[in-house]
Design a protein around this motif. Sequence first.
Motif, short mmCIF file in Angstrom:
data_model
loop_
_atom_site.label_atom_id
_atom_site.label_comp_id
_atom_site.label_asym_id
_atom_site.label_seq_id
_atom_site.Cartn_x
_atom_site.Cartn_y
_atom_site.Cartn_z
N ASP A 71 46.50 30.13 77.94
CA ASP A 71 46.50 31.08 78.33
C ASP A 71 44.81 31.91 78.25
OD1 ASP A 71 45.54 31.49 75.57
OD2 ASP A 71 47.03 33.30 75.10
N LEU A 72 44.10 30.84 77.43
CA LEU A 72 43.01 31.28 77.83
C LEU A 72 42.21 31.04 79.25
CD1 LEU A 72 41.19 28.77 75.14
CD2 LEU A 72 41.60 31.13 75.20
N ALA A 73 43.30 30.66 80.82
CA ALA A 73 42.78 30.65 81.95
C ALA A 73 43.36 31.63 82.67
CB ALA A 73 43.31 29.00 82.51
N THR A 74 43.89 32.44 81.68
CA THR A 74 44.72 33.85 81.64
C THR A 74 44.01 34.92 82.90
OG1 THR A 74 45.27 34.72 80.64
CG2 THR A 74 46.92 32.71 81.47
N ASN A 75 44.52 36.08 83.52
CA ASN A 75 43.88 37.32 83.60
C ASN A 75 43.73 38.10 82.60
OD1 ASN A 75 43.24 36.84 86.84
ND2 ASN A 75 45.00 36.67 86.82
N VAL A 76 45.04 38.05 82.30
CA VAL A 76 44.46 39.59 80.81
C VAL A 76 43.89 38.44 79.87
CG1 VAL A 76 46.46 40.40 78.93
CG2 VAL A 76 46.94 39.82 81.57
#
Length: 244
Positions: A140-145
Motif C-alpha cells: 500500500d506504500l505505492a497507493t494513492n491514499v
Amino acid sequence: VGIVGAFDPAFLKIPHEVIITSMVTNQRYFSVVDDQGNLMPNFVTLSNTEVYDRKVVARGNERVLVARLKDAEFFYAEDRKHNLEYYNEKLTHMRYIEGMGSTYDKVLRDEKLSQTVADLWNGDVNKENVRLTAHFCKADLATNVVYEFPEVEGMMGDYYGREEGLPADVCTGIRETYSPRQAGAPVASTLTGAIAGIADKVDTITALFALGRIPTGAADPFALRRCANGIMRTLYEHHQAMSL
C-alpha cells in the motif's frame, strides 16, 4: 470556544482511519463518535475568540474538510481498480535506503526472513499466511491514499486485501506488521502479524547497521531503538514463544 461542524455521511464509506487522519492530523479537528464508538459525520474545532456567528466559522471549516475528503474519496476509488500485487510491482521503483535496493527488495528479504522466524516459533503457525503477509505488507506504500495520507500505511493494505479476498488473518497481519506504531501502543494481536512484524523490524535494523547507520546517544533518525523495543515487546507479550 468549541465549534461543531458536519460533513456528508456519504463520506463515511471511506476507511475511517483516513477520515480521522484528515480531521486530526491535517486540520487539527476533533473527530466525534457515538455511544458505540462509531464515527459520526461531525467534527469539533476550536476558536481562540468568541465569534458573532459560529455557523459561519463552521461552514468555512466544513468547506476545507470536504475538499480533503473528496480527494480521499477519489484516491480510494482509484486504488481499488488494482490488486495488491499491482502495487507490489510499483515498489521496484521506490528506493528503500541508499545501498539496500528498492522497497520491493526489502519485501523479498522480509518474506524469506519471516519464514525463518516462523520456523523458530513454538506454536501453530500458518507459514503460508505469514509469507503472504510479508509479501504484501508494503504494497500500500505505492497507493494513492497512502501517498496522500502516510499515517495510514498498513491500514490501507488491510482494507484492500479484504476487498481482494485475501484471508482475514493475512489482512490483519498486514496492518499489524507496523505494530507497535509508537511507544506504549499495542503490539500485534495475531501470530501472523507478530512474526511478519518481527521479520520486517529485524531486516530494518540489520540493513542499517550493515550500512554503518548506527544510532547514537544523540540521534536515531531511523527509529532503530523503537524497532528493537517493538521486537522485544512483541516477544514478551506473546509469552516469549520463540525457541531461541
